[in-house]
Design an enzyme around this catalytic site. Structure first.
Site, PDB file in Angstrom:
ATOM      1  N   GLY A   1     -20.209  13.758  -1.103  1.00 63.19           N
ATOM      2  CA  GLY A   1     -19.990  13.521  -2.530  1.00 63.19           C
ATOM      3  C   GLY A   1     -18.803  12.631  -2.826  1.00 63.19           C
TER       4      GLY A   1
ATOM      5  CG  HIS B   1      -1.348   1.384   1.663  1.00 64.31           C
ATOM      6  ND1 HIS B   1      -0.762   2.115   2.681  1.00 64.31           N
ATOM      7  CD2 HIS B   1      -2.339   2.153   1.158  1.00 64.31           C
ATOM      8  CE1 HIS B   1      -1.384   3.275   2.798  1.00 64.31           C
ATOM      9  NE2 HIS B   1      -2.329   3.330   1.875  1.00 64.31           N
TER      10      HIS B   1
END
Length: 345
Positions: free
Chosen positions: A302, A149
Site C-alpha cells: 500500500g 537530501h
C-alpha cells in the site's frame, strides 16, 4: 465556564497548529494533543514542523513557483503529506514528504531488518509496526547550487510478547555538481554543531557512516560530499535520542538555505549544465540500486510509489564512457567523491 475556556483554548491551539503546518497531521490534532507526552506524537509534530519550515524557506527563494500539497491515505493504516515544487526559476524539483504509516510488516521488509541484526519475534508470522518520517530531496536548476537530501524517521515494532522495539534514523547530506570548499565547510560545521550539543563523538561517527552509506559501489565513488547519517539508534534513552534528532532536523534550513541564496543567480554554461545532468544520473543510480529507504518503501504494502520516487530529478543524463579532462573543475569534484575529506578540522 472553565470547560468553555478550555475548549476555546483548544480551538485556538488547533488553529495555530494548522497555520504552522502545510496540511492537517495524519494522526489528527486532537489525537496528537491527547497523547502529547508520548515521543511518538512529539515526533509527528516535529516532522510536520520540519516539513513546513523547509517548504516555506524554499518557496521564499522561488517566489514564482508554489508547492502542490497532496494529502494521501493508506488503506492498510496511516497516510502522508507530499509537498512538491516543480519547474520553478530556482528549483527544478523540490519535494518534502511526511509519512505516518502503520499496519503489519511485510515479509520482505522484516527480512531486510533482520539482515541488519534485528531479532524480530513475530506472532503467527505477523509484526505490527508504526513508522513515521520526513524526507526531502531538492534538485536546483543552477549547477552551482548543490542538491540536498535529508530524512529523519522513527520506527516501532510490537513483538509476539508485546515488547515494543523502537529506533530512530536519519541524516542530511549534500551533493554538489561543482566543489565549493566554503560551502562544504559551512554545511558540515552546521551539522557538527547540532551533533556536538549532545555528544562530541556523534559527528565524526555519523560523518563516516554517511560517507560509507552513500557509496555507489559500481562507480567507486560517493553520491556527494556527505554530511551525517545514522540508523537503528535506540540509546541512551528514547527522550535523549529524540532531542538529538530534533537538533538535527532544526539544522536542515540553516545548513542549506544560505548556500542556495549565495549561488542561485550564478551564471553557468551549457557545459556546466551538461555535467549537472550527468551527476544527476549517478544520483538516480544510487537511489534505485542501493538506498534502503527506497527499497523499504517499495516493499511496504500500500505504499505510495509517487512519494517514494519523489527523490528522482525531473531530468538526468547518461553518456557512454564520459570522462572529464584531468585538472578540470569536473575532475576536482570526482576526486573528493572518491576520497572523502574532513571538512571541519
Amino acid at each position: 465556564r472553565q470547560a468553555a475556556l478550555a475548549a476555546a483554548r483548544e480551538d485556538e491551539e488547533e488553529k495555530e497548529l494548522r497555520q504552522r503546518f502545510m496540511a492537517p497531521p495524519v494522526s489528527g490534532l486532537r489525537e496528537l494533543r491527547r497523547r502529547r507526552r508520548e515521543v511518538r506524537s512529539r515526533m509527528e509534530l516535529l516532522i510536520m514542523e520540519t516539513q513546513a519550515e523547509m517548504c516555506r524557506a524554499l518557496a521564499a527563494l522561488d517566489p514564482g513557483a508554489s508547492f502542490s500539497v497532496d494529502s494521501w491515505e493508506r488503506k492498510e493504516g496511516g497516510g502522508g503529506i507530499s509537498c512538491v515544487l516543480q519547474d520553478g526559476e530556482v528549483f527544478e524539483k523540490a519535494g518534502v514528504n511526511v509519512s505516518v504509516v502503520s499496519g503489519l510488516l511485510s515479509e520482505e521488509a522484516a527480512r531486510q531488518m533482520r539482515s541488519r541484526g534485528k531479532s524480530l519475534k513475530a506472532k503467527d508470522g505477523k509484526l505490527p509496526f508504526c513508522a513515521m518520517g520526513v524526507s526531502s530531496v531538492i534538485h536546483p536548476k543552477n549547477p552551482h547550487v548543490p542538491t540536498m537530501h535529508f530524512n529523519y524517521r522513527y520506527f516501532e515494532i510490537e513483538e509476539a510478547d508485546g515488547t515494543i522495539q523502537w529506533w530512530f534514523g536519519g541524516g542530511t547530506d549534500l551533493t554538489p555538481t561543482y566543489l565549493n570548499e566554503e560551502d562544504a565547510v559551512h554545511f558540515h560545521k552546521t551539522l557538527k554543531e547540532a551533533c556536538d550539543k549532545h555528544d562530541l563523538k556523534l559527528y565524526p561517527k555519523y560523518k563516516k557512516w554517511c560517507d560509507d552509506y552513500f557509496y555507489i559501489k559500481h562507480r567507486g565513488e560517493r553520491r556527494g560530499i556527505g554530511g551525517i547519517f545514522f540508523d537503528d539508534m535506540d540509546s541512551p534513552s528514547k527522550e535523549e535520542v529524540f532531542q538529538f534528532v530534533k537538533s538535527c532536523a532544526k539544522a536542515v534550513v540553516p545548513c542549506y538555505i544560505p548556500i542556495v541564496k549565495k549561488h542561485c543567480h550564478d551564471s553557468f554554461t551549457p557545459e556546466e549544465k551538461l555535467w549537472q545532468q550527468l551527476r544527476r544520473g549517478r544520483y538516480v543510480e544510487f537511489n534505485l540500486l542501493y538506498d534502503r529507504g527506497t527499497k523499504f518503501g517499495l516493499l511496504t504494502p500500500g505504499s505510495r510509489v509517487e512519494s517514494i520516487l519523489m527523490s528522482l530529478p525531473l531530468t538526468a543524463r547518461w553518456e557512454y564512457m564520459h570522462n572529464p579532462p584531468e585538472s578540470s573543475k569536473e575532475a576536482e569534484i570526482l576526486e573528493v567523491l572518491r576520497n572523502p575529506k574532513d571538512w571541519v578540522h
